[in-house]
Design a protein around this motif. Sequence first.
Motif, PDB file in Angstrom:
ATOM      1  N   ASP A   1      50.402  39.029  35.768  1.00 49.76           N
ATOM      2  CA  ASP A   1      50.712  37.904  34.895  1.00 49.76           C
ATOM      3  C   ASP A   1      49.540  37.494  33.994  1.00 49.76           C
ATOM      4  O   ASP A   1      49.045  36.370  34.078  1.00 49.76           O
ATOM      5  CB  ASP A   1      51.163  36.707  35.758  1.00 49.76           C
ATOM      6  N   ILE A   2      49.095  38.414  33.178  1.00 51.75           N
ATOM      7  CA  ILE A   2      47.966  38.141  32.289  1.00 51.75           C
ATOM      8  C   ILE A   2      48.462  37.616  30.943  1.00 51.75           C
ATOM      9  O   ILE A   2      49.339  38.224  30.321  1.00 51.75           O
ATOM     10  CB  ILE A   2      47.156  39.435  32.022  1.00 51.75           C
ATOM     11  N   SER A   3      47.927  36.504  30.501  1.00 52.92           N
ATOM     12  CA  SER A   3      48.195  36.014  29.149  1.00 52.92           C
ATOM     13  C   SER A   3      46.869  35.696  28.494  1.00 52.92           C
ATOM     14  O   SER A   3      46.051  34.956  29.057  1.00 52.92           O
ATOM     15  CB  SER A   3      49.057  34.747  29.186  1.00 52.92           C
ATOM     16  N   THR A   4      46.648  36.252  27.325  1.00 51.12           N
ATOM     17  CA  THR A   4      45.411  35.952  26.610  1.00 51.12           C
ATOM     18  C   THR A   4      45.608  36.293  25.149  1.00 51.12           C
ATOM     19  O   THR A   4      46.554  36.984  24.771  1.00 51.12           O
ATOM     20  CB  THR A   4      44.208  36.710  27.207  1.00 51.12           C
ATOM     21  N   ASP A   5      44.716  35.779  24.342  1.00 57.92           N
ATOM     22  CA  ASP A   5      44.861  35.965  22.895  1.00 57.92           C
ATOM     23  C   ASP A   5      43.478  36.245  22.318  1.00 57.92           C
ATOM     24  O   ASP A   5      42.551  35.467  22.524  1.00 57.92           O
ATOM     25  CB  ASP A   5      45.449  34.668  22.293  1.00 57.92           C
ATOM     26  N   ILE A   6      43.325  37.368  21.666  1.00 55.08           N
ATOM     27  CA  ILE A   6      42.042  37.692  21.050  1.00 55.08           C
ATOM     28  C   ILE A   6      42.222  37.627  19.544  1.00 55.08           C
ATOM     29  O   ILE A   6      43.061  38.351  18.981  1.00 55.08           O
ATOM     30  CB  ILE A   6      41.545  39.078  21.508  1.00 55.08           C
TER      31      ILE A   6
ATOM     32  N   GLU B   1      37.004  38.561  16.541  1.00 57.55           N
ATOM     33  CA  GLU B   1      36.343  38.063  17.745  1.00 57.55           C
ATOM     34  C   GLU B   1      35.538  39.188  18.404  1.00 57.55           C
ATOM     35  O   GLU B   1      35.753  40.374  18.124  1.00 57.55           O
ATOM     36  CB  GLU B   1      37.388  37.547  18.741  1.00 57.55           C
ATOM     37  N   PHE B   2      34.614  38.797  19.281  1.00 56.57           N
ATOM     38  CA  PHE B   2      33.829  39.747  20.065  1.00 56.57           C
ATOM     39  C   PHE B   2      34.008  39.354  21.520  1.00 56.57           C
ATOM     40  O   PHE B   2      33.568  38.280  21.921  1.00 56.57           O
ATOM     41  CB  PHE B   2      32.352  39.666  19.650  1.00 56.57           C
ATOM     42  N   VAL B   3      34.675  40.197  22.289  1.00 52.53           N
ATOM     43  CA  VAL B   3      35.081  39.786  23.635  1.00 52.53           C
ATOM     44  C   VAL B   3      34.633  40.809  24.666  1.00 52.53           C
ATOM     45  O   VAL B   3      34.758  42.013  24.452  1.00 52.53           O
ATOM     46  CB  VAL B   3      36.616  39.617  23.713  1.00 52.53           C
ATOM     47  N   PHE B   4      34.081  40.296  25.785  1.00 48.43           N
ATOM     48  CA  PHE B   4      33.793  41.160  26.927  1.00 48.43           C
ATOM     49  C   PHE B   4      34.912  41.033  27.931  1.00 48.43           C
ATOM     50  O   PHE B   4      35.402  39.942  28.199  1.00 48.43           O
ATOM     51  CB  PHE B   4      32.490  40.737  27.617  1.00 48.43           C
ATOM     52  N   LEU B   5      35.327  42.180  28.456  1.00 46.19           N
ATOM     53  CA  LEU B   5      36.305  42.194  29.534  1.00 46.19           C
ATOM     54  C   LEU B   5      35.532  42.650  30.762  1.00 46.19           C
ATOM     55  O   LEU B   5      35.082  43.795  30.819  1.00 46.19           O
ATOM     56  CB  LEU B   5      37.430  43.165  29.188  1.00 46.19           C
ATOM     57  N   VAL B   6      35.303  41.730  31.720  1.00 52.20           N
ATOM     58  CA  VAL B   6      34.465  42.096  32.859  1.00 52.20           C
ATOM     59  C   VAL B   6      35.252  42.057  34.158  1.00 52.20           C
ATOM     60  O   VAL B   6      36.359  41.506  34.223  1.00 52.20           O
ATOM     61  CB  VAL B   6      33.216  41.181  32.980  1.00 52.20           C
ATOM     62  N   GLY B   7      34.665  42.627  35.182  1.00 55.17           N
ATOM     63  CA  GLY B   7      35.297  42.681  36.490  1.00 55.17           C
ATOM     64  C   GLY B   7      34.841  43.941  37.189  1.00 55.17           C
ATOM     65  O   GLY B   7      34.419  44.896  36.545  1.00 55.17           O
TER      66      GLY B   7
ATOM     67  N   GLU C   1      37.354  37.509  32.491  1.00 55.93           N
ATOM     68  CA  GLU C   1      37.069  38.187  33.759  1.00 55.93           C
ATOM     69  C   GLU C   1      38.346  38.446  34.542  1.00 55.93           C
ATOM     70  O   GLU C   1      39.199  37.569  34.679  1.00 55.93           O
ATOM     71  CB  GLU C   1      36.108  37.352  34.610  1.00 55.93           C
ATOM     72  N   LEU C   2      38.463  39.665  35.007  1.00 53.18           N
ATOM     73  CA  LEU C   2      39.597  40.040  35.850  1.00 53.18           C
ATOM     74  C   LEU C   2      39.102  40.223  37.268  1.00 53.18           C
ATOM     75  O   LEU C   2      38.008  40.719  37.500  1.00 53.18           O
ATOM     76  CB  LEU C   2      40.226  41.351  35.369  1.00 53.18           C
ATOM     77  N   ASP C   3      39.953  39.818  38.222  1.00 52.69           N
ATOM     78  CA  ASP C   3      39.615  40.059  39.623  1.00 52.69           C
ATOM     79  C   ASP C   3      40.907  40.356  40.361  1.00 52.69           C
ATOM     80  O   ASP C   3      41.806  39.518  40.387  1.00 52.69           O
ATOM     81  CB  ASP C   3      38.913  38.826  40.212  1.00 52.69           C
ATOM     82  N   GLY C   4      40.978  41.528  40.913  1.00 52.76           N
ATOM     83  CA  GLY C   4      42.188  41.938  41.635  1.00 52.76           C
ATOM     84  C   GLY C   4      43.430  41.855  40.769  1.00 52.76           C
ATOM     85  O   GLY C   4      44.517  41.526  41.229  1.00 52.76           O
ATOM     86  N   GLY C   5      43.272  42.123  39.476  1.00 49.31           N
ATOM     87  CA  GLY C   5      44.421  42.155  38.573  1.00 49.31           C
ATOM     88  C   GLY C   5      44.772  40.790  37.995  1.00 49.31           C
ATOM     89  O   GLY C   5      45.696  40.674  37.194  1.00 49.31           O
ATOM     90  N   LYS C   6      44.015  39.741  38.427  1.00 47.28           N
ATOM     91  CA  LYS C   6      44.312  38.412  37.883  1.00 47.28           C
ATOM     92  C   LYS C   6      43.219  37.975  36.917  1.00 47.28           C
ATOM     93  O   LYS C   6      42.050  38.325  37.084  1.00 47.28           O
ATOM     94  CB  LYS C   6      44.424  37.388  39.025  1.00 47.28           C
ATOM     95  N   LEU C   7      43.617  37.201  35.907  1.00 48.74           N
ATOM     96  CA  LEU C   7      42.643  36.657  34.968  1.00 48.74           C
ATOM     97  C   LEU C   7      42.030  35.433  35.631  1.00 48.74           C
ATOM     98  O   LEU C   7      42.714  34.432  35.870  1.00 48.74           O
ATOM     99  CB  LEU C   7      43.341  36.288  33.663  1.00 48.74           C
ATOM    100  N   VAL C   8      40.736  35.521  35.980  1.00 49.84           N
ATOM    101  CA  VAL C   8      40.132  34.425  36.731  1.00 49.84           C
ATOM    102  C   VAL C   8      39.212  33.573  35.867  1.00 49.84           C
ATOM    103  O   VAL C   8      38.782  32.498  36.279  1.00 49.84           O
ATOM    104  CB  VAL C   8      39.358  34.938  37.971  1.00 49.84           C
ATOM    105  N   ARG C   9      38.865  34.055  34.666  1.00 52.55           N
ATOM    106  CA  ARG C   9      37.947  33.269  33.840  1.00 52.55           C
ATOM    107  C   ARG C   9      38.109  33.674  32.391  1.00 52.55           C
ATOM    108  O   ARG C   9      38.279  34.847  32.068  1.00 52.55           O
ATOM    109  CB  ARG C   9      36.504  33.531  34.289  1.00 52.55           C
ATOM    110  N   ASP C  10      38.084  32.714  31.503  1.00 59.09           N
ATOM    111  CA  ASP C  10      38.073  33.006  30.069  1.00 59.09           C
ATOM    112  C   ASP C  10      37.147  31.967  29.446  1.00 59.09           C
ATOM    113  O   ASP C  10      37.492  30.802  29.295  1.00 59.09           O
ATOM    114  CB  ASP C  10      39.486  32.917  29.479  1.00 59.09           C
ATOM    115  N   GLN C  11      35.927  32.406  29.122  1.00 55.91           N
ATOM    116  CA  GLN C  11      34.864  31.485  28.770  1.00 55.91           C
ATOM    117  C   GLN C  11      34.358  31.831  27.380  1.00 55.91           C
ATOM    118  O   GLN C  11      34.136  32.998  27.072  1.00 55.91           O
ATOM    119  CB  GLN C  11      33.740  31.661  29.796  1.00 55.91           C
ATOM    120  N   VAL C  12      34.166  30.830  26.550  1.00 58.12           N
ATOM    121  CA  VAL C  12      33.841  31.096  25.149  1.00 58.12           C
ATOM    122  C   VAL C  12      32.450  31.703  24.975  1.00 58.12           C
ATOM    123  O   VAL C  12      32.274  32.704  24.292  1.00 58.12           O
ATOM    124  CB  VAL C  12      33.991  29.830  24.309  1.00 58.12           C
ATOM    125  N   ARG C  13      31.435  31.125  25.604  1.00 56.64           N
ATOM    126  CA  ARG C  13      30.100  31.712  25.489  1.00 56.64           C
ATOM    127  C   ARG C  13      29.600  32.008  26.889  1.00 56.64           C
ATOM    128  O   ARG C  13      28.785  31.281  27.437  1.00 56.64           O
ATOM    129  CB  ARG C  13      29.157  30.771  24.753  1.00 56.64           C
TER     130      ARG C  13
END
Lengths: 227, 293
Positions: free
Chosen positions: A20-25, A29-35, A209-221
């Motif tokens: 159930d990931i929802s996000t908008d880039i 934008e410059f985005v890191f996808l971490v996990g 940030e993804l953790d175990g398939g879930k979006l756990v964090r979306d932080q601007v800086r």
Amino acid sequence: MIRLENVSKVYKGSVVALRDISTDIQKEEFVFLVGSSGSGKSTFIKMLLKEEEPSEGTIYVAGKDIGQLPRWRVPYLRRNIGCVFQDFKLLANKTVRENVAFALEVIGRPKNIISQRVPAIIELVGLTDKLNSMPHELSGGEQQRVCIARAMVNRPPILLADEPTGNLDPSTSADIMNLLERLNESGTTVLIATHDHAVVDRSRKRVIELDGGKLVRDQVRGVYGIG
Amino acid sequence: MALRVNYFVDETVSNLRRNVLLTLAAVSTVSISLLLLGVVMVGGEVLTKMVSSWEGKVELNVFLRDEATPEEVKALGSQANGMPEVEKVFFESKEQAFEEYKRMFKDSPAITENVDPNALPASYRIKLKDPNSAEAVASRLQGQPGVDEVQFGGEAMKRLLKFTGVVRTILVIAIILTLGAAILLIANTIRLGIYARRKEIGIMKLVGATNWFIRVPFIFEGTVQAALGALLASALIYAGKVFGLDRMQDAILFLPLTVSSGSIIRMFFTLLAIGIVIGVFGSSLALRRFLEV
């Protein structure tokens, strides 16, 4: 530019890769996808390229619902997305110039455009003196620059990088990140999947940030991890 | 489109050049497979010709009664000529039969001296279109007015026909087997070539090349390799004809051993077509695995 609405991915054998990931880039934008490994980063990237289909939800790339895209249109989707990889994926039997030109040749660009754009993009990544070198004659950082040049020579609006600094030492990594940031400043939307703490912390860009398939964090800086 | 054709041609030529070893391996595999097929085809043609020439020697002998009237003889001749199975009818008079007899035994005058020229019957010798119809034609002629006896090879001929039938069946099986082997060998070679370049294909897909754009150079390459292979195979078979069969023919005159240059040319085009069809379909099939997603 990239929007995910309630996207889930379940692989065969009921392995849940994304939940159930929802996000908008946004554009530019410059985005890191971490996990950590197995958090779903690769699945995320593969779905943007339509290498994998989401089990549920909708993905928009450049305003289009790619779930509705017929198979034969997939190559045209990919022309909007430049790709950079940890292992570079350069053709060993072609020179730097040929590797970059290859990306234009195989999408049927005419020769005059190729001979004009290839040296320009190679100059942008700072490899003009290596134009006729073979990949094995280059350092890791140089190879990654060729890979970036190849991804960008078609001027795609989106650049997707999967662990671009995974095989590089810290100072080379910093050079590559500078290059990616420069590309971002000139108008390319950049999404970088990484687990390289130093790189993320130094840039202070948006972090998903993804953790175990879930979006756990979306932080601007953001930085890589809290604590 | 002109630009694209240029790209395809350039790409084909440079790929063939760059992968010289792979190209050589592919061309030699193709030519060996096609050579095998060609040899079986040529061998088949020679054998078929030989078999047909044996079968062509099968004749019916219709011996006539001495008291047969000229009208009966004539009627019989035209009846035989009118049969659909009959190719040709020769009449042999008593005198001709005796001449033939004398010729056959010219080294033993004792035998010919004691024979009355009238003792040998006149006969019709009938050549058939299909030797298998001998028995039917014979039974129809038997008992006609003026006919004394109808002779045909009987058991010996039946055995010959059975043998030639077996030869033909074996030939068909051999052609099917070698064709199957050629298809497998060529398809496998193509697959190896594509496997060696799977990385390239992966990158082409990532930067957004359409499947057709990826496919066409491989198909061009397969076609060029098939053409070279067919040419090489045909050249070898032609050399085999000139230096092998033709010389053998000079030594063994009683067997029709040669094949014409025309049939070698026909075979070249057959091999070329087979090679190209396998090349195109083989590379399309082998590529499918790498083109998925």
